[in-house]
Design a protein around this motif. Structure first.
Motif, PDB file in Angstrom:
ATOM      1  N   GLU A   1      -6.860   2.848  -6.800  1.00 41.42           N
ATOM      2  CA  GLU A   1      -6.512   4.131  -6.194  1.00 41.42           C
ATOM      3  C   GLU A   1      -7.795   4.782  -5.698  1.00 41.42           C
ATOM      4  OE1 GLU A   1      -4.364   6.372  -9.097  1.00 41.42           O
ATOM      5  OE2 GLU A   1      -2.734   4.889  -9.231  1.00 41.42           O
ATOM      6  N   ALA A   2      -7.825   5.100  -4.412  1.00 45.00           N
ATOM      7  CA  ALA A   2      -9.029   5.661  -3.807  1.00 45.00           C
ATOM      8  C   ALA A   2      -8.644   6.856  -2.948  1.00 45.00           C
ATOM      9  CB  ALA A   2      -9.740   4.610  -2.949  1.00 45.00           C
ATOM     10  N   GLY A   3      -9.475   7.914  -3.027  1.00 43.27           N
ATOM     11  CA  GLY A   3      -9.181   9.075  -2.213  1.00 43.27           C
ATOM     12  C   GLY A   3     -10.068  10.258  -2.546  1.00 43.27           C
ATOM     13  N   TYR A   4      -9.602  11.432  -2.132  1.00 47.37           N
ATOM     14  CA  TYR A   4     -10.322  12.698  -2.314  1.00 47.37           C
ATOM     15  C   TYR A   4      -9.662  13.493  -3.432  1.00 47.37           C
ATOM     16  CZ  TYR A   4     -11.572  17.588  -1.580  1.00 47.37           C
ATOM     17  OH  TYR A   4     -11.964  18.888  -1.775  1.00 47.37           O
TER      18      TYR A   4
ATOM     19  N   LEU B   1      -4.849   6.630  -1.424  1.00 49.40           N
ATOM     20  CA  LEU B   1      -4.028   5.441  -1.292  1.00 49.40           C
ATOM     21  C   LEU B   1      -4.008   4.661  -2.599  1.00 49.40           C
ATOM     22  CD1 LEU B   1      -5.224   4.055   2.177  1.00 49.40           C
ATOM     23  CD2 LEU B   1      -3.065   5.243   1.710  1.00 49.40           C
ATOM     24  N   GLU B   2      -2.884   4.022  -2.866  1.00 54.82           N
ATOM     25  CA  GLU B   2      -2.782   3.025  -3.929  1.00 54.82           C
ATOM     26  C   GLU B   2      -2.741   1.655  -3.257  1.00 54.82           C
ATOM     27  OE1 GLU B   2      -0.049   2.507  -7.826  1.00 54.82           O
ATOM     28  OE2 GLU B   2       0.981   2.135  -5.922  1.00 54.82           O
ATOM     29  N   ILE B   3      -3.675   0.783  -3.630  1.00 51.98           N
ATOM     30  CA  ILE B   3      -3.835  -0.517  -2.980  1.00 51.98           C
ATOM     31  C   ILE B   3      -3.599  -1.616  -4.001  1.00 51.98           C
ATOM     32  CG2 ILE B   3      -5.434  -1.997  -1.693  1.00 51.98           C
ATOM     33  CD1 ILE B   3      -6.935   0.647  -0.965  1.00 51.98           C
ATOM     34  N   PRO B   4      -2.667  -2.565  -3.736  1.00 53.65           N
ATOM     35  CA  PRO B   4      -2.401  -3.626  -4.712  1.00 53.65           C
ATOM     36  C   PRO B   4      -3.517  -4.647  -4.762  1.00 53.65           C
ATOM     37  CG  PRO B   4      -1.110  -3.978  -2.718  1.00 53.65           C
ATOM     38  CD  PRO B   4      -1.789  -2.642  -2.561  1.00 53.65           C
ATOM     39  N   LEU B   5      -3.741  -5.182  -5.976  1.00 53.71           N
ATOM     40  CA  LEU B   5      -4.666  -6.275  -6.219  1.00 53.71           C
ATOM     41  C   LEU B   5      -3.863  -7.456  -6.765  1.00 53.71           C
ATOM     42  CD1 LEU B   5      -7.572  -4.308  -7.937  1.00 53.71           C
ATOM     43  CD2 LEU B   5      -7.470  -5.081  -5.557  1.00 53.71           C
TER      44      LEU B   5
ATOM     45  N   VAL C   1       0.858  -1.179   0.000  1.00 51.94           N
ATOM     46  CA  VAL C   1       0.000   0.000   0.000  1.00 51.94           C
ATOM     47  C   VAL C   1       0.899   1.236   0.000  1.00 51.94           C
ATOM     48  CG1 VAL C   1      -1.757   1.297   1.263  1.00 51.94           C
ATOM     49  CG2 VAL C   1      -1.855  -1.211   1.192  1.00 51.94           C
ATOM     50  N   ALA C   2       0.508   2.245  -0.761  1.00 57.98           N
ATOM     51  CA  ALA C   2       1.294   3.475  -0.837  1.00 57.98           C
ATOM     52  C   ALA C   2       0.399   4.685  -0.650  1.00 57.98           C
ATOM     53  CB  ALA C   2       2.028   3.561  -2.167  1.00 57.98           C
ATOM     54  N   ALA C   3       0.919   5.681   0.035  1.00 61.18           N
ATOM     55  CA  ALA C   3       0.264   6.986   0.050  1.00 61.18           C
ATOM     56  C   ALA C   3       0.458   7.624  -1.323  1.00 61.18           C
ATOM     57  CB  ALA C   3       0.852   7.870   1.137  1.00 61.18           C
ATOM     58  N   LEU C   4      -0.603   8.210  -1.836  1.00 63.85           N
ATOM     59  CA  LEU C   4      -0.586   8.723  -3.207  1.00 63.85           C
ATOM     60  C   LEU C   4      -1.115  10.153  -3.240  1.00 63.85           C
ATOM     61  CD1 LEU C   4      -0.385   8.282  -6.316  1.00 63.85           C
ATOM     62  CD2 LEU C   4      -2.705   7.329  -6.221  1.00 63.85           C
TER      63      LEU C   4
END
Length: 228
Positions: free
Chosen positions: A199-202, A188-192, A156-159
């Motif tokens: 990538e989910a966020g505001y 956040l960038e979340i691996p699948l 997981v990475a902060a994006l």
């Protein structure tokens, strides 16, 4: 590093420009699904679809279809030629408004600053619309930053990213010359499984409109990248 300096200067110059006499607020949801991969050798592609739900997340305001084909010159630089069709459904069920775009794009993996990964994306768009004549020309510059939150390869990475839009040529139907809009994202960038990610966020979009006003949208953004 000249692109980093350019984008920082662009962003700093655009923030004051976004303070107009009146700012209209909205809440929206943008969902994006992108498939991307290699065709053969350096030949690559991506194809995306993005519905945007606007006006307090109450109605479908826009759907974008955007395929492109490109050439990967190195691990750092890829150039694309693409096409986008933007469909805007009529509020009252009338005929939808269509915008067609040709675009040229260069992505550049700038490198790392410590653990921080930096990427640049430059896009030039030629735009036509179904309800009036003329071509509008616009340039977009994005700087994207990833910071891994773990040491694993799949982590997981902060994006965060910032993208400035500037109009180079307006048309009868619209478009601007100069500042168009600024988008800033945090999430956040979340691996699948495999190489795919979410990538989910505001996302904040501040857009110039004619008459000394601006539109600000507060957007819940969800993007799926499928990499076969």
């Amino acid at each position: 590093m000249h692109k980093i300096a350019f984008a920082i200067a662009l962003a700093s110059s655009l923030f004051p420009s976004a303070s107009f006499a009146e700012t209209r607020q909205d809440e929206a949801i943008w969902v994006n699904a992108t498939v991307m991969g290699r065709i053969d050798g350096g030949l690559v592609f991506f194809a995306e679809v993005q519905p945007r739900i606007v006006e307090g997340a109450s109605r479908l305001g826009q759907v974008i279809y955007r395929p492109a084909i490109g050439w990967q010159f190195s691990n750092a630089v890829t150039a694309y030629q693409g096409y986008a069709r933007v469909v805007e459904p009529h509020k009252d069920g009338g005929e939808a408004r269509i915008e067609d775009r040709l675009f040229q794009q260069i992505t550049w993996n700038v490198g790392k600053i410590g653990s921080l990964e930096v990427q640049s994306r430059t896009r030039l768009e030629q735009r036509w619309r179904s309800d009036a004549e003329g071509m509008s020309l616009r340039v977009r510059e994005m700087l994207r930053f990833e910071y891994p939150l773990a040491d694993a390869e799949r982590r997981v990475a902060a994006l965060g990213w910032v993208e400035g839009f500037a109009g180079l040529k307006s048309a009868r139907w619209g478009g601007v010359s100069g500042f168009d809009q600024l988008r800033t994202f945090a999430g956040l960038e979340i691996p699948l499984p495999g190489k795919s990610t979410i990538e989910a966020g505001y996302l904040n979009q501040t857009r110039h409109v004619r008459g000394g006003q601006s539109d600000m949208s507060h957007i819940a953004s969800l993007t799926l990248f499928v990499r076969p």
